[in-house]
Design an enzyme around this catalytic site. Structure first.
Site, PDB file in Angstrom:
ATOM      1  N   LYS A   1      -8.733  -4.880  11.630  1.00  0.00           N
ATOM      2  CA  LYS A   1      -8.426  -4.579  10.223  1.00  0.00           C
ATOM      3  C   LYS A   1      -9.565  -3.754   9.667  1.00  0.00           C
ATOM      4  O   LYS A   1     -10.701  -3.888  10.120  1.00  0.00           O
ATOM      5  CB  LYS A   1      -8.320  -5.882   9.421  1.00  0.00           C
ATOM      6  CG  LYS A   1      -7.563  -5.739   8.122  1.00  0.00           C
ATOM      7  CD  LYS A   1      -6.091  -5.923   8.347  1.00  0.00           C
ATOM      8  CE  LYS A   1      -5.264  -5.612   7.138  1.00  0.00           C
ATOM      9  NZ  LYS A   1      -3.857  -6.014   7.340  1.00  0.00           N
TER      10      LYS A   1
ATOM     11  N   ASP B   1      -2.001  -0.982   4.503  1.00  0.00           N
ATOM     12  CA  ASP B   1      -2.040  -2.321   3.902  1.00  0.00           C
ATOM     13  C   ASP B   1      -2.131  -2.049   2.393  1.00  0.00           C
ATOM     14  O   ASP B   1      -1.710  -0.961   1.948  1.00  0.00           O
ATOM     15  CB  ASP B   1      -3.247  -3.132   4.442  1.00  0.00           C
ATOM     16  CG  ASP B   1      -3.179  -4.617   4.087  1.00  0.00           C
ATOM     17  OD1 ASP B   1      -2.455  -5.352   4.763  1.00  0.00           O
ATOM     18  OD2 ASP B   1      -3.845  -5.048   3.118  1.00  0.00           O
TER      19      ASP B   1
HETATM   20  P1  NDP Z   1       0.847  -2.368  -1.843  1.00  0.00           P
HETATM   21  O1  NDP Z   1      -0.460  -1.752  -2.158  1.00  0.00           O
HETATM   22  O2  NDP Z   1       2.028  -1.528  -1.577  1.00  0.00           O
HETATM   23  O3  NDP Z   1       1.261  -3.383  -3.010  1.00  0.00           O
HETATM   24  C1  NDP Z   1       0.446  -4.429  -3.368  1.00  0.00           C
HETATM   25  C2  NDP Z   1       1.051  -5.171  -4.537  1.00  0.00           C
HETATM   26  O4  NDP Z   1       0.329  -6.367  -4.763  1.00  0.00           O
HETATM   27  C3  NDP Z   1       0.996  -4.389  -5.838  1.00  0.00           C
HETATM   28  O5  NDP Z   1       2.059  -4.773  -6.660  1.00  0.00           O
HETATM   29  C4  NDP Z   1      -0.353  -4.849  -6.391  1.00  0.00           C
HETATM   30  O6  NDP Z   1      -0.457  -4.725  -7.799  1.00  0.00           O
HETATM   31  C5  NDP Z   1      -0.347  -6.302  -6.005  1.00  0.00           C
HETATM   32  N1  NDP Z   1      -1.727  -6.751  -5.843  1.00  0.00           N
HETATM   33  C6  NDP Z   1      -2.650  -6.263  -4.980  1.00  0.00           C
HETATM   34  N2  NDP Z   1      -3.821  -6.884  -5.124  1.00  0.00           N
HETATM   35  C7  NDP Z   1      -3.632  -7.777  -6.104  1.00  0.00           C
HETATM   36  C8  NDP Z   1      -4.478  -8.725  -6.712  1.00  0.00           C
HETATM   37  N3  NDP Z   1      -5.757  -8.870  -6.325  1.00  0.00           N
HETATM   38  N4  NDP Z   1      -3.937  -9.517  -7.679  1.00  0.00           N
HETATM   39  C9  NDP Z   1      -2.648  -9.362  -8.065  1.00  0.00           C
HETATM   40  N5  NDP Z   1      -1.804  -8.476  -7.531  1.00  0.00           N
HETATM   41  C10 NDP Z   1      -2.292  -7.699  -6.564  1.00  0.00           C
HETATM   42  O7  NDP Z   1       0.543  -3.354  -0.612  1.00  0.00           O
HETATM   43  P2  NDP Z   1       1.579  -4.014   0.415  1.00  0.00           P
HETATM   44  O8  NDP Z   1       2.869  -4.289  -0.257  1.00  0.00           O
HETATM   45  O9  NDP Z   1       1.549  -3.217   1.646  1.00  0.00           O
HETATM   46  O10 NDP Z   1       0.824  -5.386   0.743  1.00  0.00           O
HETATM   47  C11 NDP Z   1       1.108  -6.607   0.048  1.00  0.00           C
HETATM   48  C12 NDP Z   1       0.656  -7.790   0.882  1.00  0.00           C
HETATM   49  O11 NDP Z   1       1.367  -7.782   2.128  1.00  0.00           O
HETATM   50  C13 NDP Z   1      -0.823  -7.819   1.278  1.00  0.00           C
HETATM   51  O12 NDP Z   1      -1.237  -9.173   1.345  1.00  0.00           O
HETATM   52  C14 NDP Z   1      -0.823  -7.222   2.685  1.00  0.00           C
HETATM   53  O13 NDP Z   1      -1.957  -7.622   3.421  1.00  0.00           O
HETATM   54  C15 NDP Z   1       0.453  -7.835   3.224  1.00  0.00           C
HETATM   55  N6  NDP Z   1       1.050  -7.171   4.372  1.00  0.00           N
HETATM   56  C16 NDP Z   1       1.373  -5.850   4.334  1.00  0.00           C
HETATM   57  C17 NDP Z   1       1.977  -5.253   5.435  1.00  0.00           C
HETATM   58  C18 NDP Z   1       2.417  -3.836   5.402  1.00  0.00           C
HETATM   59  O14 NDP Z   1       3.039  -3.408   6.384  1.00  0.00           O
HETATM   60  N7  NDP Z   1       2.170  -3.069   4.363  1.00  0.00           N
HETATM   61  C19 NDP Z   1       2.224  -6.007   6.661  1.00  0.00           C
HETATM   62  C20 NDP Z   1       1.926  -7.419   6.567  1.00  0.00           C
HETATM   63  C21 NDP Z   1       1.348  -7.951   5.458  1.00  0.00           C
HETATM   64  P3  NDP Z   1      -1.385  -3.545  -8.414  1.00  0.00           P
HETATM   65  O15 NDP Z   1      -0.597  -2.300  -8.211  1.00  0.00           O
HETATM   66  O16 NDP Z   1      -1.578  -3.921  -9.829  1.00  0.00           O
HETATM   67  O17 NDP Z   1      -2.672  -3.546  -7.629  1.00  0.00           O
HETATM   68  O1  2IT Z   2      -1.170  -7.181   7.730  1.00  0.00           O
HETATM   69  C1  2IT Z   2      -0.486  -6.460   8.497  1.00  0.00           C
HETATM   70  O2  2IT Z   2       0.130  -6.927   9.450  1.00  0.00           O
HETATM   71  C2  2IT Z   2      -0.404  -5.027   8.203  1.00  0.00           C
HETATM   72  N1  2IT Z   2      -0.955  -4.585   7.197  1.00  0.00           N
HETATM   73  C3  2IT Z   2       0.330  -4.109   9.115  1.00  0.00           C
HETATM   74  C4  2IT Z   2      -0.553  -3.709  10.289  1.00  0.00           C
HETATM   75  C5  2IT Z   2       0.020  -2.656  11.188  1.00  0.00           C
HETATM   76  O3  2IT Z   2      -0.732  -2.272  12.103  1.00  0.00           O
HETATM   77  O4  2IT Z   2       1.148  -2.209  11.019  1.00  0.00           O
END
Ligand code: NDP
Ligand code: 2IT
Length: 451
Positions: free
Chosen positions: A131, A171
């Site tokens: 990561k 992420d």
């Molecule tokens: P994005 O940046 O697309 O969206 C994040 C969302 O979460 C936004 O709505 C953001 O609001 C909110 N957010 C982020 N940080 C905070 C915080 N500290 N407090 C409150 N709200 C917060 O990210 P993703 O959708 O990609 O990721 C969301 C979650 O999913 C994370 O935990 C990530 O690690 C996990 N994840 C993502 C994967 C992926 O493929 N993208 C895979 C597996 C897990 P704001 O815009 O106000 O910051």
């Molecule tokens: O937390 C996660 O699994 C991710 N942000 C996706 C990682 C990836 O390599 O697609």
């Protein structure tokens, strides 16, 4: 060691982990959850203890930290910090996302990398865990500023990654736009077009369904859990947090399966739409968030629904909760409220969104609780499929990738049941995911000697 009971085993191990890295609370939280799940299994299988597999698992193979200098649109110089935690390569090249968020530090990236090792193992694809990211805040930055930052970040990172070494992805704060800028700079520096990043655009080596994969996968996983109790999404009320990549596509899949999504959020607050977010309203959210980078509050203004300023959505009554924003976004009080309101399914789209007390309550009350490393593994799984397509120099159809994703999520569910089933009607998915993910990595480490 194996004569000790599991409680003192966990306490001793955590004392060791904390003494090595004081001041890394998120990392300790992630390790504690895993060690708690594994204790009995390890005491029954002492070969892993003799080989010090756990001690090795919590020690990153390598951490790279670097300076990221860039100039903003006014010509001011900015200095951010970049990281890549290369956690474990026992079953494949390091694989895992990059996070751009002001809270990024070593503790957070180590927790994410540690989770990633076990998550990637669960997908059954050959990917190690890593990561990375930066404390850079993409909010209120122009596209040009984000591009200059990404180019500077990749100028250093490019020395450490590669299609056979380490393959980053997105992420929080890193989506299609950032992956594009990062890929362009890598290609320019190395003069090679390879699958060094996943989450690429479909026109230049990306996989169909990668943007959808984490959200869809979390819903597929929840659906499998619900099936064990003869339930489905049809007619269920669903609370989702976040409004980014994961939240948007979780919402889309819930709607397809006949559920009603009543909440979304961002870091400023939540919206509550009692009539449900339909596909038209979801398109508005996607446009608002992805094209205009707006705030979820604007949804409340447009559709005339309540906005819960500064609040998370867990006070809203629901059957199913899908936390899809960030770590520690469900505390004990919020977990109690969810359960009192009748919520019986929690599937984590985010990484470690429930704090330790909330997890313990979910397990004690025997609701269907799917931890992140199982429920959100669909994203990295399709990243793995993107790597496969890149290596084969071909591209699969939407249907083909979605079918593979669905079957991977079903397999992960089966794996959790295999290792986590505690009675005829209760599966501890935390235990199942942790043991299921651990075995393959541990056996591979044993086979490869003391490296
Ligand atoms: P994005 O940046 O697309 O969206 C994040 C969302 O979460 C936004 O709505 C953001 O609001 C909110 N957010 C982020 N940080 C905070 C915080 N500290 N407090 C409150 N709200 C917060 O990210 P993703 O959708 O990609 O990721 C969301 C979650 O999913 C994370 O935990 C990530 O690690 C996990 N994840 C993502 C994967 C992926 O493929 N993208 C895979 C597996 C897990 P704001 O815009 O106000 O910051
Ligand atoms: O937390 C996660 O699994 C991710 N942000 C996706 C990682 C990836 O390599 O697609």
């Amino acid at each position: 060691m194996n004569t000790k009971n599991s409680k003192s085993f966990v306490d001793d191990f955590m004392a060791y982990a904390k003494s090595k890295d004081p001041g890394q609370p998120e990392f300790h939280q992630a390790v504690h959850e895993v060690v708690e799940s594994l204790a009995d299994y390890l005491l029954d299988n002492p070969r892993y203890l003799h080989a010090k597999i756990l001690e090795r698992l919590i020690e990153p193979e390598r951490i790279i930290q670097f300076r990221v200098p860039w100039t903003d649109d006014r010509g001011n110089i900015n200095i951010n910090r970049g990281f890549r935690v290369e956690m474990n390569s026992a079953i494949g090249p390091y694989k895992g996302g990059l996070r751009f968020h002001p809270t990024v530090n070593q503790s957070i990236l180590k927790f994410l990398a540690f989770e990633q090792v076990l998550k990637n193992s669960l997908t059954s694809l050959p990917m190690g865990g890593g990561k990375g990211g930066s404390d850079f805040d993409p909010k209120n930055k122009s596209d040009n500023e984000v591009m200059r930052f990404c180019q500077s970040f990749m100028t250093e990172l490019s020395r450490h990654i590669g299609q056979y070494t380490d393959v980053p992805a997105g992420d929080i704060g890193v989506g299609g736009r950032e992956i594009g800028f990062l890929f362009g700079q890598y290609k320019r520096l190395r003069n090679e077009f390879t699958g060094v990043l996943t989450g690429k655009g479909v026109e230049w080596g990306g996989s169909l369904i990668r943007p959808e994969a984490t959200g869809y996968g979390a819903v597929y996983f929840a659906e499998e859990m619900m099936k064990t109790r003869g339930e489905s999404f049809k007619g269920k009320t669903v609370a989702i947090s976040g409004s980014g990549n994961v939240a948007q596509f979780a919402c889309e899949k819930v709607l397809e399966l006949g559920g009603k999504v009543v909440t979304l959020s961002d870091s400023s607050g939540s919206i509550h739409d009692p009539d449900g977010i339909d596909t038209e309203k979801l398109s508005y959210v996607m446009e608002l968030k992805n094209a205009h980078r707006g705030r979820i509050k604007e949804y409340a203004e447009k559709y005339g629904v309540p906005y819960l300023k500064g609040q998370r959505p867990w006070s809203i009554k629901c059957d199913v909760a899908l936390p899809c924003a960030t770590e520690n976004e469900i505390n004990l009080e919020e977990a109690k409220t969810l359960i009192t309101n009748g919520c019986f399914v929690v599937a984590e789209g985010a990484n470690m969104p429930s704090n330790e007390e909330a997890v313990h309550l979910f397990l004690a009350t025997k609701i269907l609780y799917g931890p992140g490393k199982a429920a959100n593994a669909g994203g990295v799984a399709v990243s793995g499929l993107e790597m496969t397509q890149n290596s084969m120099r071909l591209a699969w159809s939407r249907e083909e990738v979605d079918t593979k994703l669905h079957s991977i999520m079903k397999n992960i569910h089966e794996m959790c049941v295999k290792y986590g089933s505690e009675s005829s009607d209760f599966t501890n998915y935390v235990k199942g995911a942790n043991i299921g993910g651990f075995v393959k990595v541990a056996n591979s480490m044993m086979a490869q000697g003391l490296v």
